[in-house]
Design a protein around this motif. Sequence first.
Motif, PDB file in Angstrom:
ATOM      1  N   GLU A 152     -19.785 -49.322   2.844  1.00  0.00           N
ATOM      2  CA  GLU A 152     -20.167 -48.365   3.886  1.00  0.00           C
ATOM      3  C   GLU A 152     -20.343 -49.090   5.220  1.00  0.00           C
ATOM      4  O   GLU A 152     -19.891 -48.621   6.272  1.00  0.00           O
ATOM      5  N   ALA A 153     -21.015 -50.234   5.178  1.00  0.00           N
ATOM      6  CA  ALA A 153     -21.252 -51.006   6.402  1.00  0.00           C
ATOM      7  C   ALA A 153     -19.940 -51.534   6.968  1.00  0.00           C
ATOM      8  O   ALA A 153     -19.736 -51.562   8.189  1.00  0.00           O
TER       9      ALA A 153
ATOM     10  N   ASN B  21      -3.330 -51.638   8.029  1.00  0.00           N
ATOM     11  CA  ASN B  21      -4.587 -51.842   7.303  1.00  0.00           C
ATOM     12  C   ASN B  21      -4.753 -50.765   6.220  1.00  0.00           C
ATOM     13  O   ASN B  21      -5.647 -49.923   6.298  1.00  0.00           O
ATOM     14  N   PRO B  22      -3.883 -50.784   5.209  1.00  0.00           N
ATOM     15  CA  PRO B  22      -3.909 -49.713   4.209  1.00  0.00           C
ATOM     16  C   PRO B  22      -5.236 -49.572   3.470  1.00  0.00           C
ATOM     17  O   PRO B  22      -5.714 -48.451   3.255  1.00  0.00           O
ATOM     18  N   ALA B  23      -5.843 -50.690   3.077  1.00  0.00           N
ATOM     19  CA  ALA B  23      -7.113 -50.605   2.347  1.00  0.00           C
ATOM     20  C   ALA B  23      -8.209 -50.053   3.249  1.00  0.00           C
ATOM     21  O   ALA B  23      -9.023 -49.212   2.832  1.00  0.00           O
ATOM     22  N   LEU B  24      -8.230 -50.498   4.493  1.00  0.00           N
ATOM     23  CA  LEU B  24      -9.226 -50.004   5.437  1.00  0.00           C
ATOM     24  C   LEU B  24      -8.994 -48.530   5.741  1.00  0.00           C
ATOM     25  O   LEU B  24      -9.942 -47.748   5.841  1.00  0.00           O
TER      26      LEU B  24
ATOM     27  N   MET C 174     -14.519 -49.174  11.966  1.00  0.00           N
ATOM     28  CA  MET C 174     -14.249 -47.962  12.724  1.00  0.00           C
ATOM     29  C   MET C 174     -14.850 -48.048  14.122  1.00  0.00           C
ATOM     30  O   MET C 174     -14.235 -47.636  15.105  1.00  0.00           O
ATOM     31  N   SER C 175     -16.047 -48.603  14.212  1.00  0.00           N
ATOM     32  CA  SER C 175     -16.699 -48.736  15.521  1.00  0.00           C
ATOM     33  C   SER C 175     -15.884 -49.618  16.456  1.00  0.00           C
ATOM     34  O   SER C 175     -15.714 -49.305  17.637  1.00  0.00           O
ATOM     35  N   SER C 176     -15.376 -50.723  15.924  1.00  0.00           N
ATOM     36  CA  SER C 176     -14.574 -51.643  16.740  1.00  0.00           C
ATOM     37  C   SER C 176     -13.285 -50.979  17.207  1.00  0.00           C
ATOM     38  O   SER C 176     -12.896 -51.088  18.377  1.00  0.00           O
TER      39      SER C 176
ATOM     40  N   PRO D 298     -21.218 -42.038  12.327  1.00  0.00           N
ATOM     41  CA  PRO D 298     -21.308 -41.967  13.794  1.00  0.00           C
ATOM     42  C   PRO D 298     -20.031 -42.454  14.469  1.00  0.00           C
ATOM     43  O   PRO D 298     -19.604 -41.896  15.481  1.00  0.00           O
ATOM     44  N   ALA D 299     -19.409 -43.489  13.915  1.00  0.00           N
ATOM     45  CA  ALA D 299     -18.183 -44.020  14.511  1.00  0.00           C
ATOM     46  C   ALA D 299     -17.052 -43.006  14.412  1.00  0.00           C
ATOM     47  O   ALA D 299     -16.239 -42.864  15.330  1.00  0.00           O
ATOM     48  N   ALA D 300     -16.998 -42.267  13.300  1.00  0.00           N
ATOM     49  CA  ALA D 300     -15.966 -41.239  13.156  1.00  0.00           C
ATOM     50  C   ALA D 300     -16.164 -40.141  14.188  1.00  0.00           C
ATOM     51  O   ALA D 300     -15.192 -39.621  14.753  1.00  0.00           O
ATOM     52  N   ARG D 301     -17.418 -39.796  14.455  1.00  0.00           N
ATOM     53  CA  ARG D 301     -17.688 -38.780  15.475  1.00  0.00           C
ATOM     54  C   ARG D 301     -17.286 -39.284  16.851  1.00  0.00           C
ATOM     55  O   ARG D 301     -16.749 -38.522  17.669  1.00  0.00           O
TER      56      ARG D 301
END
Length: 238
Positions: free
Chosen positions: A58-59, A104-107, A65-67, A121-124
């Motif tokens: 999760e982290a 980055n398929p796994a990511l 995603m944030s980056s 939050p990053a997805a939003r």
Amino acid sequence: MTDASVPPDTRTRIVEVAAGLLRDEGPAAVTTRGVAQAAGVQAPAIYRLFGDKDGLLEAVAEHVMSSFVAAKASVVEAAIETDADPVDDLRDGWRSQVAFGLDNPALFTLLSDPGRVAGSPAARRGRAVLEARVHRVAVAGRLRVSEERAVGLVQASGVGVITTLLGTPVDDRDPGLAEAVLEGLLAQILTDAPLADRTGHLSTVVAFRAVAPELDQLTAPERRLLAEWLDRVVDDQR
């Protein structure tokens, strides 16, 4: 989960190491023992910080995603500052998203999990970046559907293209698929020229709706009423 006894930079190092293992070697490489060894910490530190492997993933998802979102946001800001063509900016955003997913398929699999995205939050923030891109297109009078519909279509099409390509052996992939879907998508949501929609000037209404909240000459209740009227016109065309 946090642990005041563990320095913040240690948590960051663990997440970055786990993200690298996930990117380079896949999910199977992200074991508590493997991450701890690569990060130079004891395994119990990971349990104290993240609870378990799922907590660590999760982290990792949020960090990556944030980056990525921060990089996209800076591109949009630059496009606004330079008054770049909003449609070109939307195209660039699509291409960068597809490239990221394929590289980055796994990511991508981790980040596209609906359960994880819903509370991220990053997805939003990522959706907000897409909304900003679409809003610029609407203000320019190039959008023939509502902003909400356009955002949904771009998201759904992008995820579908990446998922389809990742599910196809590399040698069998259609190299023009992503661009073909993009062109089909743009044909559906864009007008050929600003304020020149042939179906009843819908693009004009969409553009007006995009700037309506900024009309300070009207009172707040008047702006809400105007937005309600314009939404009714747009919704009637769906």
